[in-house]
Design an enzyme around this catalytic site. Structure first.
Site, PDB file in Angstrom:
ATOM      1  N   SER A 197      15.742  24.382 -42.152  1.00 11.49           N
ATOM      2  CA  SER A 197      15.245  23.364 -41.219  1.00 11.49           C
ATOM      3  C   SER A 197      14.922  22.043 -41.898  1.00 11.49           C
ATOM      4  O   SER A 197      14.939  21.003 -41.234  1.00 11.49           O
ATOM      5  CB  SER A 197      13.986  23.873 -40.516  1.00 11.49           C
ATOM      6  OG  SER A 197      14.273  25.025 -39.771  1.00 11.49           O
ATOM      7  N   ASP A 234      14.433  25.121 -32.308  1.00 12.00           N
ATOM      8  CA  ASP A 234      14.711  25.412 -33.722  1.00 12.00           C
ATOM      9  C   ASP A 234      15.396  26.769 -33.868  1.00 12.00           C
ATOM     10  O   ASP A 234      14.964  27.761 -33.286  1.00 12.00           O
ATOM     11  CB  ASP A 234      13.433  25.400 -34.552  1.00 12.00           C
ATOM     12  CG  ASP A 234      13.734  25.234 -36.031  1.00 12.00           C
ATOM     13  OD1 ASP A 234      13.328  24.205 -36.587  1.00 12.00           O
ATOM     14  OD2 ASP A 234      14.386  26.119 -36.622  1.00 12.00           O
TER      15      ASP A 234
HETATM   16 ZN   LIG Z   1      15.246  25.397 -38.243  1.00 17.42          ZN
END
Ligand SMILES: [Zn+2]
Length: 525
Positions: free
Chosen positions: A111, A60
């Protein structure tokens, strides 16, 4: 000689037997980073999976700069011949592409819509999970697979209710409603759910007093809450939930250096446990594995924590390699959802020739900024100078310590730009600062990772696909992030098209949504 594995009483060979995967040294809390190394001998430890499988691996907020830095540190500091990731990137059997990350509302995504693009094949607006701006729910690949007998799993180093894992099952327009997302997790019942975020399942921490882990137990899940319990019962056919931290799982660098965290499993350990469980399902499985805190370290301009969490992700690829050896019908997708913070290894020294050494010098770090800042609270500038020097491994001057003290004040503004996390960004800037005379060695050499902000960035991301039919997926080029939904659907013989909206159609709903400057800050709080 066998190294003892922390306080578990297990030696290195026992761990190999239990975990059955590479890079075991990196899985053992308390071991020195120098001990990292891929151990490939344990590939026989995974059994043959009963059905087809897809493993979706996310770093991420993993900027391309940290990917190269990880490889440099693994090979140049820890002395490995190669990293698992770079071996796959070089492999002619791999498919290597480039992935656009924009959401429906912005060139810079967060995200939530980034993960929803993968899970639904549709772009939605920032802050939204699997739902369109007008409230229409988007069906996720997890929801499509469950009734078809395909098992699903989520493994992450963040709270399991955080945006990336959440978007595979949740339809909230507000990703911050994590107590509600936890209920959606219980309603969906993934076959494996491992990570942090216990507070959202705990009756003492939830406003409504609901005990969601009791709900999982009543539904027949094995419920574990520490590393020993996770490792003690590998490979059962029952579904599994394991929440190992109240909030996010601590950074890898902190788990390596703080013996109080030895009860927290590593990402490779959670992944191995997940693969063992899911492989039992006759209908195959889809597993999402997320190294979720590379993003957080980048937001904090904490270069070393970002590198180390990326190293842990690379170790996880070693576990997946071991699984693939026994299960060649597995397809692996490896990518990141967006860039973060302009993370860049700057050229330093005369003709940039000190850059390699400067990058390698981060490895003296013993703690994340997160852990260091916790210990700084209420301390004097002198104490902060000692603490920062010890924890970061870099010399800090009294003037630097004064600046850190100032940066802890709420109204602090020392340098222009969007360096909103303080004192983090100030600490990151200090550690990146070196001084080079015209000739000779640097008078001060610290690291050389520079940042443009504390925010996500828009650059396209690496898209690596390998394993079963990797070359047939048509993703060895620039693709939209939404295309990965189609790749997963094809792998399981599913066809589904979700509704879409244009930006013009979304605009009225977007304007009605309030966003405040604290929003970003809350995502990693
Ligand atoms: Zn992210």
């Amino acid at each position: 000689m066998e190294k003892d594995a922390g306080n578990t009483g297990l030696n290195r060979r026992d761990m190999l037997r239990l975990l059955g995967a590479g890079a075991v040294a990196a899985m053992l809390p308390g071991m020195l980073p120098e001990a990292h190394g891929a151990e490939k001998s344990a590939s026989g430890q995974f059994e043959r999976a009963a059905g087809p499988s897809v493993i979706f691996v996310v770093g991420d907020g993993m900027p391309t700069g940290v990917v190269r830095a990880m490889h440099e540190v693994r090979t140049g500091v820890f002395g490995l011949k190669d990293s698992n990731l770079y071996a796959r990137l070089r492999d002619p059997k791999s498919s290597l592409g480039y992935m656009a990350t924009a959401s429906l509302s912005s060139i810079v995504t967060d995200s939530a819509p980034a993960s929803a693009a993968w899970s639904t094949g549709v772009h939605t607006i920032n802050h939204s999970l699997a739902v369109l701006p007008d409230g229409r729910k988007l069906t996720t690949i997890f929801e499509l697979l469950k009734p078809r007998g395909v098992a699903t799993g989520l493994v992450t180093t963040t709270r399991v209710t955080h945006a990336t894992p959440a978007a595979w099952v949740s339809h909230q327009a507000d990703r911050d409603l994590e107590d509600v997302i936890a209920e959606e997790m219980l309603a969906y019942k993934p076959d494996v759910l491992l990570g942090g975020g216990r507070k959202h399942f705990d009756p003492k921490k939830r406003k409504d007093g609901k005990d969601l882990l009791a709900g999982f137990a009543a539904a027949g899940f094995d419920v574990v809450n520490d590393r020993n319990a996770l490792l003690a019962a590998p490979g059962q056919a029952k579904p599994l939930v394991g929440l190992f931290s109240g909030s996010h799982i601590p950074y890898y660098v902190d788990r390596l250096n703080d013996s109080n965290l030895s009860g927290v499993p590593s990402l490779p350990e959670m992944t191995a446990a997940a693969l063992r469980r899911l492989a039992k399902n006759p209908g195959g499985f889809l597993l999402q594995v997320e190294a979720g805190r590379i993003d957080h370290a980048s937001h904090s301009n904490d270069a070393w924590s970002a590198i180390m969490d990326t190293i842990e992700l690379d170790d996880t690829l070693g576990v997946i390699d071991a699984f693939l050896k026994v299960n060649p019908r597995t397809l692996v997708i490896f990518t990141s959802d967006h860039g973060n913070s302009g993370w860049g290894v700057n050229g330093t020294g005369p003709e940039y020739n000190d850059a390699t050494k400067a990058l390698r010098s981060y490895h003296a770090g013993k703690a994340s900024f997160e852990a260091t800042i916790k210990r700084m609270k209420g301390k004097s500038a002198g104490e902060i100078q000692s603490l920062m020097t010890e924890m970061s491994g870099f010399p800090i001057s009294p003037a630097d310590a004064d600046l850190i003290v100032q940066s802890m004040q709420p109204d602090f503004r020392s340098f222009p730009g969007d360096f909103i996390y303080q004192p983090d960004a100030t600490m990151g800037r200090i550690l990146a600062d070196s001084a080079y005379p015209k000739h000779g060695a640097p008078t001060v050499r610290r690291g050389n990772v520079g940042f443009t902000s504390c925010n996500h960035t828009a650059e396209d991301q690496l898209l690596l696909v390998y394993g079963h039919k990797a070359k047939e997926q048509g993703v060895d080029r620039l693709v939209e992030n939404t295309e990965l939904f189609n790749v997963m659907c094809r792998a399981f013989g599913v066809h589904h098209v979700n509704p879409t909206m244009t930006l013009a159609e979304a605009r009225p709903f977007l304007l009605a949504k309030t966003t405040d400057s604290e929003s970003l800050r809350r995502h990693i709080a």
